[in-house]
Design an enzyme around this catalytic site. Structure first.
Site, PDB file in Angstrom:
ATOM      1  N   ASP A   1       0.764  -4.438  -7.601  1.00  0.00           N
ATOM      2  CA  ASP A   1       0.665  -3.669  -6.364  1.00  0.00           C
ATOM      3  C   ASP A   1       0.880  -4.681  -5.218  1.00  0.00           C
ATOM      4  O   ASP A   1       0.727  -5.892  -5.424  1.00  0.00           O
ATOM      5  CB  ASP A   1      -0.733  -3.050  -6.304  1.00  0.00           C
ATOM      6  CG  ASP A   1      -1.012  -2.371  -4.994  1.00  0.00           C
ATOM      7  OD1 ASP A   1      -0.189  -1.569  -4.550  1.00  0.00           O
ATOM      8  OD2 ASP A   1      -2.066  -2.656  -4.395  1.00  0.00           O
ATOM      9  N   LEU A   2       1.236  -4.205  -4.038  1.00  0.00           N
ATOM     10  CA  LEU A   2       1.496  -5.140  -2.927  1.00  0.00           C
ATOM     11  C   LEU A   2       0.282  -5.287  -2.004  1.00  0.00           C
ATOM     12  O   LEU A   2      -0.386  -6.328  -1.979  1.00  0.00           O
ATOM     13  CB  LEU A   2       2.718  -4.660  -2.131  1.00  0.00           C
ATOM     14  CG  LEU A   2       3.108  -5.505  -0.922  1.00  0.00           C
ATOM     15  CD1 LEU A   2       3.559  -6.902  -1.331  1.00  0.00           C
ATOM     16  CD2 LEU A   2       4.228  -4.817  -0.126  1.00  0.00           C
ATOM     17  N   ASP A   3      -0.010  -4.200  -1.281  1.00  0.00           N
ATOM     18  CA  ASP A   3      -1.080  -4.255  -0.286  1.00  0.00           C
ATOM     19  C   ASP A   3      -2.440  -4.377  -0.978  1.00  0.00           C
ATOM     20  O   ASP A   3      -2.804  -3.511  -1.771  1.00  0.00           O
ATOM     21  CB  ASP A   3      -1.028  -2.987   0.579  1.00  0.00           C
ATOM     22  CG  ASP A   3      -2.127  -2.932   1.610  1.00  0.00           C
ATOM     23  OD1 ASP A   3      -2.647  -3.996   1.981  1.00  0.00           O
ATOM     24  OD2 ASP A   3      -2.480  -1.823   2.036  1.00  0.00           O
TER      25      ASP A   3
ATOM     26  N   THR B   1      -1.946  -6.289   3.894  1.00  0.00           N
ATOM     27  CA  THR B   1      -1.271  -5.594   4.997  1.00  0.00           C
ATOM     28  C   THR B   1      -2.124  -4.447   5.533  1.00  0.00           C
ATOM     29  O   THR B   1      -1.797  -3.874   6.574  1.00  0.00           O
ATOM     30  CB  THR B   1       0.122  -5.075   4.563  1.00  0.00           C
ATOM     31  OG1 THR B   1       0.056  -4.648   3.208  1.00  0.00           O
ATOM     32  CG2 THR B   1       1.181  -6.139   4.695  1.00  0.00           C
TER      33      THR B   1
ATOM     34  N   LYS C   1      -5.639   3.538   1.988  1.00  0.00           N
ATOM     35  CA  LYS C   1      -5.140   2.481   1.103  1.00  0.00           C
ATOM     36  C   LYS C   1      -4.415   3.049  -0.113  1.00  0.00           C
ATOM     37  O   LYS C   1      -4.962   3.891  -0.827  1.00  0.00           O
ATOM     38  CB  LYS C   1      -6.283   1.565   0.669  1.00  0.00           C
ATOM     39  CG  LYS C   1      -6.736   0.650   1.794  1.00  0.00           C
ATOM     40  CD  LYS C   1      -7.708  -0.407   1.322  1.00  0.00           C
ATOM     41  CE  LYS C   1      -8.088  -1.299   2.486  1.00  0.00           C
ATOM     42  NZ  LYS C   1      -9.139  -2.256   2.126  1.00  0.00           N
TER      43      LYS C   1
ATOM     44  N   SER D   1       4.758  -0.554  -5.577  1.00  0.00           N
ATOM     45  CA  SER D   1       4.040  -0.297  -4.322  1.00  0.00           C
ATOM     46  C   SER D   1       4.435   1.039  -3.704  1.00  0.00           C
ATOM     47  O   SER D   1       5.564   1.494  -3.866  1.00  0.00           O
ATOM     48  CB  SER D   1       4.377  -1.428  -3.338  1.00  0.00           C
ATOM     49  OG  SER D   1       3.970  -1.099  -2.034  1.00  0.00           O
ATOM     50  N   ALA D   2       3.494   1.624  -2.960  1.00  0.00           N
ATOM     51  CA  ALA D   2       3.784   2.868  -2.236  1.00  0.00           C
ATOM     52  C   ALA D   2       4.519   2.592  -0.927  1.00  0.00           C
ATOM     53  O   ALA D   2       4.992   3.515  -0.267  1.00  0.00           O
ATOM     54  CB  ALA D   2       2.476   3.601  -1.939  1.00  0.00           C
TER      55      ALA D   2
ATOM     56  N   LYS E   1       0.620   7.422  -6.407  1.00  0.00           N
ATOM     57  CA  LYS E   1      -0.504   7.075  -7.270  1.00  0.00           C
ATOM     58  C   LYS E   1      -1.651   8.040  -6.913  1.00  0.00           C
ATOM     59  O   LYS E   1      -1.810   8.347  -5.738  1.00  0.00           O
ATOM     60  CB  LYS E   1      -0.968   5.636  -7.000  1.00  0.00           C
ATOM     61  CG  LYS E   1       0.123   4.572  -7.183  1.00  0.00           C
ATOM     62  CD  LYS E   1      -0.329   3.244  -6.570  1.00  0.00           C
ATOM     63  CE  LYS E   1       0.800   2.228  -6.570  1.00  0.00           C
ATOM     64  NZ  LYS E   1       0.487   0.969  -5.871  1.00  0.00           N
TER      65      LYS E   1
ATOM     66  N   GLU F   1      -3.930  -4.156  -9.630  1.00  0.00           N
ATOM     67  CA  GLU F   1      -4.148  -3.143  -8.584  1.00  0.00           C
ATOM     68  C   GLU F   1      -5.482  -3.328  -7.869  1.00  0.00           C
ATOM     69  O   GLU F   1      -6.452  -3.749  -8.481  1.00  0.00           O
ATOM     70  CB  GLU F   1      -4.196  -1.766  -9.246  1.00  0.00           C
ATOM     71  CG  GLU F   1      -3.015  -0.881  -8.996  1.00  0.00           C
ATOM     72  CD  GLU F   1      -2.816  -0.421  -7.567  1.00  0.00           C
ATOM     73  OE1 GLU F   1      -3.719  -0.564  -6.734  1.00  0.00           O
ATOM     74  OE2 GLU F   1      -1.736   0.110  -7.277  1.00  0.00           O
ATOM     75  N   ASP F   2      -5.531  -2.963  -6.598  1.00  0.00           N
ATOM     76  CA  ASP F   2      -6.808  -3.033  -5.872  1.00  0.00           C
ATOM     77  C   ASP F   2      -7.385  -1.650  -5.563  1.00  0.00           C
ATOM     78  O   ASP F   2      -8.515  -1.558  -5.095  1.00  0.00           O
ATOM     79  CB  ASP F   2      -6.643  -3.800  -4.552  1.00  0.00           C
ATOM     80  CG  ASP F   2      -5.850  -3.003  -3.542  1.00  0.00           C
ATOM     81  OD1 ASP F   2      -4.769  -2.496  -3.912  1.00  0.00           O
ATOM     82  OD2 ASP F   2      -6.305  -2.879  -2.393  1.00  0.00           O
TER      83      ASP F   2
HETATM   84  P1  B16 Z   1       4.583   2.048   4.417  1.00  0.00           P
HETATM   85  P2  B16 Z   1       0.499  -0.446  -1.726  1.00  0.00           P
HETATM   86  C1  B16 Z   1       0.559   1.078   0.509  1.00  0.00           C
HETATM   87  O1  B16 Z   1       0.870  -0.107  -0.165  1.00  0.00           O
HETATM   88  C2  B16 Z   1      -0.599   0.864   1.474  1.00  0.00           C
HETATM   89  O2  B16 Z   1      -1.781   0.532   0.750  1.00  0.00           O
HETATM   90  C3  B16 Z   1      -0.851   2.121   2.273  1.00  0.00           C
HETATM   91  O3  B16 Z   1      -1.912   1.916   3.174  1.00  0.00           O
HETATM   92  C4  B16 Z   1       0.426   2.519   3.021  1.00  0.00           C
HETATM   93  O4  B16 Z   1       0.239   3.721   3.743  1.00  0.00           O
HETATM   94  C5  B16 Z   1       1.547   2.677   1.997  1.00  0.00           C
HETATM   95  O5  B16 Z   1       1.714   1.474   1.270  1.00  0.00           O
HETATM   96  C6  B16 Z   1       2.861   3.060   2.660  1.00  0.00           C
HETATM   97  O6  B16 Z   1       3.314   1.977   3.441  1.00  0.00           O
HETATM   98  O7  B16 Z   1       4.174   2.746   5.654  1.00  0.00           O
HETATM   99  O8  B16 Z   1       4.913   0.584   4.639  1.00  0.00           O
HETATM  100  O9  B16 Z   1       5.689   2.763   3.673  1.00  0.00           O
HETATM  101  O10 B16 Z   1      -0.988  -0.681  -1.810  1.00  0.00           O
HETATM  102  O11 B16 Z   1       0.962   0.713  -2.606  1.00  0.00           O
HETATM  103  O12 B16 Z   1       1.291  -1.694  -1.966  1.00  0.00           O
HETATM  104 MG    MG Z   2      -2.990  -1.685  -2.889  1.00  0.00          MG
END
Ligand code: B16
Ligand code: MG
Length: 221
Positions: free
Chosen positions: A10-12, A18, A46, A115-116, A146, A170-171
């Site tokens: 996962d990224l964030d 972020t 998140k 990542s999302a 997810k 994953e967090d």
């Molecule tokens: P964006 P992850 C997610 O990242 C974030 O946790 C979430 O807060 C954010 O809304 C989502 O990405 C979309 O991000 O606006 O940059 O497309 O945890 O799945 O890496």
């Molecule tokens: Mg995350």
């Protein structure tokens, strides 16, 4: 060594934090709409997509808007968020991540991003990690968020790996649920009470030892 298992990160919250930049941008947006948005409320966003995040935010503020206005706000939020992202450097890689990725590379274990975030490639580029990943699956590639396993199953496909040989890091609760639903091995990063459904939990990535990684690799040979 071998390439019989693969990792999907996962990224964030795992590679970089972020969430603090998402929070700033969402908070400013909420304030401009006349209500406040707290750090505690930010927890609900998140791992959630950008569009879904706006829906949650507007519900908190008890505000109803037209689709056109929502699109405008999504753009505005992302512009501010990107102004923070554009200033990111490798200093923002979370503890233990660089060592873990280097260990995997040295041991011929492939890894992908799941990542999302639609901004994931830009963020990885900013922190100098983009070319280390064999595959990237981000918010542009998936239609189901997810805890749906789509993002990780696509990652396994891109890595040409059987899902049961994939280890997800994953967090978020929803992320761990997605990994479990994909029949993958789940490693939670954070609080073990919160991430109780993960197969393994570490407080942060620096707590994942090379001995643990070696045993995981060996067990799946
Ligand atoms: P964006 P992850 C997610 O990242 C974030 O946790 C979430 O807060 C954010 O809304 C989502 O990405 C979309 O991000 O606006 O940059 O497309 O945890 O799945 O890496
Ligand atoms: Mg995350």
């Amino acid at each position: 060594m071998n390439n019989k298992i693969a990792f999907i990160f996962d990224l964030d919250g795992v590679i970089v934090d972020t969430a603090k930049y998402h929070f700033l941008a969402w908070k400013n947006l909420a304030n401009s709409l006349g209500f406040d948005f707290t750090k505690e409320q930010n927890e609900q966003l998140k791992g959630v997509s950008r569009v879904k995040s706006l829906e949650i935010l507007l519900k908190i503020g008890n505000i109803e808007l037209t689709d056109e206005k929502k699109q405008e706000l999504l753009l505005k939020k992302n512009e501010e968020y990107l102004s923070y992202v554009n200033r990111m450097t490798s200093d923002e890689i979370l503890p233990g991540v660089t060592n873990m990725l280097n260990f995997l590379i040295e041991n011929n274990v492939k890894f992908a991003l799941g990542s999302a975030s639609k901004n994931a490639p830009l963020i990885l580029d900013k922190v100098g990690l983009l070319n280390k990943f064999t595959a990237i699956v981000d918010g542009n590639h998936v239609s189901k968020a997810k805890p749906d396993p789509e993002v990780f199953l696509l990652g396994a496909e891109k890595l040409k790996m059987d899902p049961i040989k994939c280890v997800v890091v994953e967090d978020a609760i929803a992320g761990v649920a997605a990994a479990n639903a994909a029949n993958m091995i789940s490693i939670g990063i954070g609080d073990s009470d919160v991430l109780k459904d993960a197969n393994y939990v570490f407080e942060d990535t620096s707590k994942i030892t090379t001995a643990f990684l070696k045993s995981l690799i060996k067990r799946n040979e």
